[in-house]
Design a protein around this motif. Structure first.
Motif, PDB file in Angstrom:
ATOM      1  N   GLN A 105       5.565   8.856   3.455  1.00 49.78           N
ATOM      2  CA  GLN A 105       5.188   7.743   2.585  1.00 49.78           C
ATOM      3  C   GLN A 105       6.304   6.711   2.413  1.00 49.78           C
ATOM      4  N   GLU A 156       1.630  -5.418   4.033  1.00 48.21           N
ATOM      5  CA  GLU A 156       2.516  -4.432   3.447  1.00 48.21           C
ATOM      6  C   GLU A 156       2.139  -4.271   1.978  1.00 48.21           C
ATOM      7  N   HIS A 170      -7.550   6.475   4.885  1.00 47.61           N
ATOM      8  CA  HIS A 170      -6.829   7.369   5.793  1.00 47.61           C
ATOM      9  C   HIS A 170      -7.707   8.561   6.180  1.00 47.61           C
ATOM     10  N   ARG A 210      12.456   1.600   6.895  1.00 46.03           N
ATOM     11  CA  ARG A 210      11.140   1.533   7.525  1.00 46.03           C
ATOM     12  C   ARG A 210      10.155   0.905   6.557  1.00 46.03           C
ATOM     13  N   ARG A 211       9.235   0.099   7.112  1.00 41.38           N
ATOM     14  CA  ARG A 211       8.138  -0.456   6.324  1.00 41.38           C
ATOM     15  C   ARG A 211       6.843  -0.211   7.073  1.00 41.38           C
ATOM     16  N   PHE A 212       5.808   0.162   6.338  1.00 33.85           N
ATOM     17  CA  PHE A 212       4.491   0.363   6.944  1.00 33.85           C
ATOM     18  C   PHE A 212       3.730  -0.953   6.945  1.00 33.85           C
ATOM     19  N   LEU A 221       0.056  -2.384   7.421  1.00 36.32           N
ATOM     20  CA  LEU A 221      -1.252  -1.774   7.252  1.00 36.32           C
ATOM     21  C   LEU A 221      -2.372  -2.678   7.770  1.00 36.32           C
ATOM     22  N   ILE A 238      -1.715   2.396  10.458  1.00 34.17           N
ATOM     23  CA  ILE A 238      -0.349   2.278   9.948  1.00 34.17           C
ATOM     24  C   ILE A 238       0.601   2.104  11.120  1.00 34.17           C
ATOM     25  N   GLU A 239       1.284   0.974  11.140  1.00 36.57           N
ATOM     26  CA  GLU A 239       2.337   0.724  12.108  1.00 36.57           C
ATOM     27  C   GLU A 239       3.658   0.591  11.359  1.00 36.57           C
ATOM     28  N   GLU A 240       4.755   0.702  12.083  1.00 35.74           N
ATOM     29  CA  GLU A 240       6.061   0.654  11.434  1.00 35.74           C
ATOM     30  C   GLU A 240       6.843  -0.587  11.846  1.00 35.74           C
ATOM     31  N   GLY A 270       7.582   4.398   4.188  1.00 30.15           N
ATOM     32  CA  GLY A 270       7.334   3.019   4.591  1.00 30.15           C
ATOM     33  C   GLY A 270       6.448   2.238   3.652  1.00 30.15           C
TER      34      GLY A 270
END
Length: 353
Positions: free
Chosen positions: A24, A286, A324, A346-348, A350, A331-333, A26
Motif C-alpha cells: 500500500q 494518484e 481491486h 514509489r507512487r501508485f 491508478l 495500479i502502475e508505479e 504507493g
C-alpha cells in the motif's frame, strides 16, 4: 497522510508487516518508514527517512522478533531527520520502552487548536516526558514549543497516552482520553509492554480495517494490503478505542467524543463507487498529486454534506478495494525523487481496466 498496518498472531510479525506496507506504500507513503514489534516483554523498533525497501536494506527491520507488531509509512515532504519517522516511543521511569505508537491523520476540524497543542507539548516536557522528535524546522508544520523547536504531533500524542497510563488508566482508556483531549482526523495503533498479545487502537475517522485468518489478525489502512487469507475486511468503528488480538477485537465508544463523524451508508457508498469509477476512467490518477494539487478523495466529501468530520478517506479505500477484488483497478508505479539525496518514493498511478 500515511499508511499503517498491524499484525497479531502466531507467525513472525515483521515479514508480514513489511509486505503489507509495501503493498500500500504507493498510495500515500514512502518518504518515512518505521516498524515496531513486541517480544518477551520488550519492544523492538527501527525507523528512518525513506521507503520500506530502505528500511529493509538499512536496518534490522526484517528480523525484529515477535508475533505482534505495527508499521508505518509517511508521505512527503521530508521535513525532519530519522527521529521524525514513526513509531514514536514512550519510556517509563526506568527509561525502558513501554509503548510504541503509529498514526495516520490530518488536522482537519481541529486545525484551529494548533497553539493549544504546542502548550500541551511544553507541559509534557515539563513533567519529564521525552519528546524526541523536537528539532528546529524552517517549515511551519505541527506545533512550536516555547524553545522554538517543532514537535511531531504523533510524538506529543504518544507521550500524552503514556501520561494517562502513568495515572492508572488502561491502554484503551488512555488512548480514548488522549484522542479526545488532542483531537484531529486520525487513527492510531499502539503496542504496550503490559499486554503483549494485543494491538490497541483509537479511531476518530481515518481508515482502519481488520481482517482475520486462521493464524492471526491483520490491521491496515487499505484492505488491498491484506494477504489472501485475511477474510472480509471490517472497518473499525469511528469515535472508539479498543484492541485487536489474534482471534477478534474489542471496541468501546468514546465517552465524550470531540466531534460528530458522518457515517458511511449504502447510498453514499453507491454514489462513491460511481464517482470514483468516473474519476479513474481516464487513468493516470494518484490519491494525492502534489503537481496538480488535487486528490482522489475530494469528490467524495460532498457526499457527507456539511459534516465537520467525514469518512471520505475510509470510503475511498473501500471503493478501491472493491474495484481491486473485481479485477477492475489498474495500479502502475511511478518513482519520485525526494528532498533527501539518493532517496526515492514509489507512487501508485491508478486507472480502470
Amino acid at each position: 497522510m500515511c499508511n499503517i498496518a498491524g499484525y497479531a498472531g502466531e507467525r513472525a510479525a515483521a515479514p508480514i508487516l513489511l509486505e503489507m506496507l509495501r503493498a500500500q506504500e504507493g498510495f500515500d507513503a514512502g518518504y518515512y518508514s518505521g516498524i515496531a514489534t513486541i517480544h518477551e516483554g520488550k519492544i523492538y523498533y527501527a525507523k528512518l527517512v525513506g521507503c520500506v525497501q530502505n528500511l529493509i536494506d538499512n536496518t534490522d527491520a526484517a528480523s525484529l522478533p515477535g508475533n505482534v507488531g505495527i508499521i508505518h509509512g509517511r508521505s512527503g515532504p521530508i521535513i525532519g531527520d530519522d527521529c521524525w519517522a514513526h513509531p514514536f516511543i514512550g519510556k517509563n521511569r526506568a527509561v525502558e520502552t513501554e509503548i510504541a505508537y503509529v498514526a495516520n491523520g490530518v488536522g482537519g476540524f481541529a486545525n484551529c487548536r494548533r497553539g493549544e497543542y504546542g502548550r500541551l507539548a511544553d507541559s509534557l516536557m515539563a513533567e519529564g516526558y521525552d519528546i524526541s522528535s523536537r528539532q528546529l524546522c524552517e517549515k511551519d508544520v505541527y506545533y512550536k514549543l516555547s524553545d522554538g523547536t517543532t514537535a511531531h504531533v504523533s510524538d506529543v500524542m504518544c507521550q500524552l497516552i503514556l501520561k494517562y497510563k502513568d495515572s492508572g488508566r488502561d491502554p484503551v482508556n488512555a488512548m480514548s482520553d488522549a484522542f479526545c483531549e488532542m483531537p484531529s482526523e486520525i487513527v492510531g495503533l499502539l503496542l504496550d509492554m503490559s499486554e503483549p498479545d494485543k494491538i490497541f487502537y483509537s479511531r476518530i475517522n481515518r481508515p482502519m480495517v481488520a481482517g482475520f485468518s486462521s493464524h492471526g489478525a491483520y490491521l491496515s489502512t487499505s484492505a488491498i494490503a491484506f494477504p489472501d487469507d485475511a477474510g472480509e475486511p471490517q472497518l473499525l468503528p469511528a469515535l472508539s478505542s479498543g484492541y485487536v488480538c489474534a482471534d477478534g477485537f474489542y471496541s468501546s465508544p468514546y465517552k465524550n467524543p470531540p466531534c460528530a463523524v458522518a457515517p458511511i451508508d449504502a447510498v453514499a457508498r453507491k454514489e462513491a463507487y460511481d464517482v470514483i469509477c468516473n474519476e479513474l476512467c481516464s487513468g493516470g490518477r494518484e490519491l494525492w498529486c502534489p503537481i496538480r494539487q488535487d486528490n482522489l478523495e475530494a469528490p467524495l466529501n460532498k457526499l457527507f454534506g456539511n459534516a465537520d468530520c467525514s469518512q471520505a478517506t475510509a470510503l475511498l479505500y473501500d471503493i478501491l478495494f472493491s474495484l481491486h477484488k473485481e479485477g477492475r483497478l489498474k495500479i502502475e508505479e511511478k518513482v519520485y525523487e525526494t528532498e533527501k539525496p539518493g532517496a526515492s518514493a514509489r507512487r501508485f498511478i491508478l486507472g480502470l481496466r
